[in-house]
Scaffold this motif. Structure first.
Motif, mmCIF file in Angstrom:
data_model
loop_
_atom_site.group_PDB
_atom_site.id
_atom_site.type_symbol
_atom_site.label_atom_id
_atom_site.label_comp_id
_atom_site.label_asym_id
_atom_site.label_seq_id
_atom_site.Cartn_x
_atom_site.Cartn_y
_atom_site.Cartn_z
ATOM 1 N N PRO A 1 0.826 -1.215 0.000
ATOM 2 C CA PRO A 1 0.000 0.000 0.000
ATOM 3 C C PRO A 1 0.862 1.268 0.000
ATOM 4 C CG PRO A 1 -0.397 -1.328 1.985
ATOM 5 C CD PRO A 1 0.649 -2.020 1.189
ATOM 6 N N VAL A 2 0.380 2.281 -0.711
ATOM 7 C CA VAL A 2 1.073 3.567 -0.796
ATOM 8 C C VAL A 2 0.087 4.697 -0.545
ATOM 9 C CG1 VAL A 2 2.806 2.705 -2.422
ATOM 10 C CG2 VAL A 2 0.747 3.766 -3.297
ATOM 11 N N LEU A 3 0.606 5.805 -0.044
ATOM 12 C CA LEU A 3 -0.190 7.019 0.143
ATOM 13 C C LEU A 3 0.524 8.181 -0.520
ATOM 14 C CD1 LEU A 3 -1.331 6.930 3.886
ATOM 15 C CD2 LEU A 3 -2.779 6.792 1.860
ATOM 16 N N PRO A 4 -0.248 9.133 -1.046
ATOM 17 C CA PRO A 4 0.367 10.324 -1.635
ATOM 18 C C PRO A 4 0.686 11.364 -0.564
ATOM 19 C CG PRO A 4 -1.996 10.466 -1.837
ATOM 20 C CD PRO A 4 -1.692 9.124 -1.216
ATOM 21 N N GLY A 5 1.514 12.316 -0.919
ATOM 22 C CA GLY A 5 1.721 13.474 -0.070
ATOM 23 C C GLY A 5 2.918 13.374 0.839
ATOM 24 N N SER A 6 2.881 14.186 1.907
ATOM 25 C CA SER A 6 3.970 14.289 2.862
ATOM 26 C C SER A 6 3.399 14.518 4.248
ATOM 27 C CB SER A 6 4.876 15.479 2.548
ATOM 28 O OG SER A 6 5.222 15.542 1.221
ATOM 29 N N ILE A 7 4.187 14.167 5.236
ATOM 30 C CA ILE A 7 3.861 14.535 6.610
ATOM 31 C C ILE A 7 4.865 15.594 7.023
ATOM 32 C CG2 ILE A 7 3.781 13.773 9.012
ATOM 33 C CD1 ILE A 7 2.764 11.099 8.047
ATOM 34 N N VAL A 8 4.358 16.725 7.451
ATOM 35 C CA VAL A 8 5.212 17.818 7.909
ATOM 36 C C VAL A 8 4.840 18.163 9.347
ATOM 37 C CG1 VAL A 8 5.600 18.788 5.614
ATOM 38 C CG2 VAL A 8 3.673 19.555 6.948
ATOM 39 N N GLU A 9 5.802 18.681 10.069
ATOM 40 C CA GLU A 9 5.561 19.137 11.439
ATOM 41 C C GLU A 9 5.301 20.640 11.367
ATOM 42 O OE1 GLU A 9 5.550 17.078 14.147
ATOM 43 O OE2 GLU A 9 5.928 15.378 12.827
ATOM 44 N N ARG A 10 4.181 21.072 11.935
ATOM 45 C CA ARG A 10 3.811 22.482 11.884
ATOM 46 C C ARG A 10 3.553 23.002 13.291
ATOM 47 N NH1 ARG A 10 -0.797 23.199 7.465
ATOM 48 N NH2 ARG A 10 0.213 25.174 7.072
ATOM 49 N N SER A 11 3.922 24.251 13.516
ATOM 50 C CA SER A 11 3.599 24.958 14.747
ATOM 51 C C SER A 11 2.608 26.048 14.395
ATOM 52 C CB SER A 11 4.858 25.556 15.360
ATOM 53 O OG SER A 11 5.755 24.529 15.719
ATOM 54 N N ALA B 1 6.296 6.989 2.498
ATOM 55 C CA ALA B 1 7.629 6.690 1.947
ATOM 56 C C ALA B 1 7.503 5.736 0.756
ATOM 57 C CB ALA B 1 8.521 6.088 3.027
ATOM 58 N N ALA B 2 6.599 4.757 0.845
ATOM 59 C CA ALA B 2 6.369 3.838 -0.275
ATOM 60 C C ALA B 2 5.812 4.591 -1.478
ATOM 61 C CB ALA B 2 5.430 2.714 0.144
ATOM 62 N N GLY B 3 4.954 5.576 -1.238
ATOM 63 C CA GLY B 3 4.430 6.397 -2.332
ATOM 64 C C GLY B 3 5.532 7.190 -3.017
ATOM 65 N N GLU C 1 2.836 8.025 12.740
ATOM 66 C CA GLU C 1 3.776 6.912 12.702
ATOM 67 C C GLU C 1 3.284 5.781 11.812
ATOM 68 O OE1 GLU C 1 6.951 6.897 13.672
ATOM 69 O OE2 GLU C 1 6.433 8.993 14.029
ATOM 70 N N LYS C 2 1.976 5.527 11.789
ATOM 71 C CA LYS C 2 1.417 4.488 10.920
ATOM 72 C C LYS C 2 1.501 4.888 9.449
ATOM 73 C CE LYS C 2 -1.900 2.571 14.192
ATOM 74 N NZ LYS C 2 -3.329 2.433 14.516
ATOM 75 N N MET C 3 1.363 6.184 9.168
ATOM 76 C CA MET C 3 1.312 6.653 7.783
ATOM 77 C C MET C 3 2.689 6.880 7.166
ATOM 78 S SD MET C 3 -1.929 9.219 8.071
ATOM 79 C CE MET C 3 -2.008 9.639 6.342
ATOM 80 N N ARG C 4 3.712 7.142 7.967
ATOM 81 C CA ARG C 4 5.044 7.439 7.423
ATOM 82 C C ARG C 4 5.560 6.376 6.459
ATOM 83 N NH1 ARG C 4 6.824 12.038 9.973
ATOM 84 N NH2 ARG C 4 6.073 12.288 12.096
#
Length: 102
Positions: free
Chosen positions: A19-29, A79-81, A72-75
């Motif tokens: 499985p793959v997901l599009p996009g990115s995870i970013v840390e925002r304040s 990455a696979a995407g 953590e589950k989505m990272r």
């Protein structure tokens, strides 16, 4: 490695991705709306950081704030995407090189 072997290796890696997901995870304040909050001080002490999933859907950006567990589950899926897109670009490059060679 010849182009046929490289193509087969790329296709095998694509098949193994899962499985793959599009996009990115970013840390925002962020800064809140309360006027007396520490995030409005000089210098500001912002709230967060919060994990945020950002992706494109139908030509618009979609943003979703995630819990630490969700992030953590989505990272690995994200990455696979990214790896999938890199492999597709490499597959295209192999094909272009073959077309140019003829």
């Amino acid at each position: 490695m010849g182009s046929d072997e490289r193509r087969q290796a790329i296709l095998a890696e694509i098949a193994s991705l899962g499985p793959v997901l599009p996009g990115s995870i970013v840390e925002r304040s962020t800064r809140c709306q309360r006027s007396g909050c520490h995030c409005r001080a000089d210098p500001p002490l912002l709230h967060g950081p919060y994990a945020t999933w950002m992706r494109q859907e139908e030509s618009r950006q979609v943003t979703k704030t995630l819990s630490a567990e969700e992030a953590e589950k989505m990272r690995p899926l994200i990455a696979a995407g990214h790896r999938l897109h890199a492999l597709v670009r490499e597959l295209e490059a192999v094909t272009v090189a073959e077309v140019n060679a003829t």
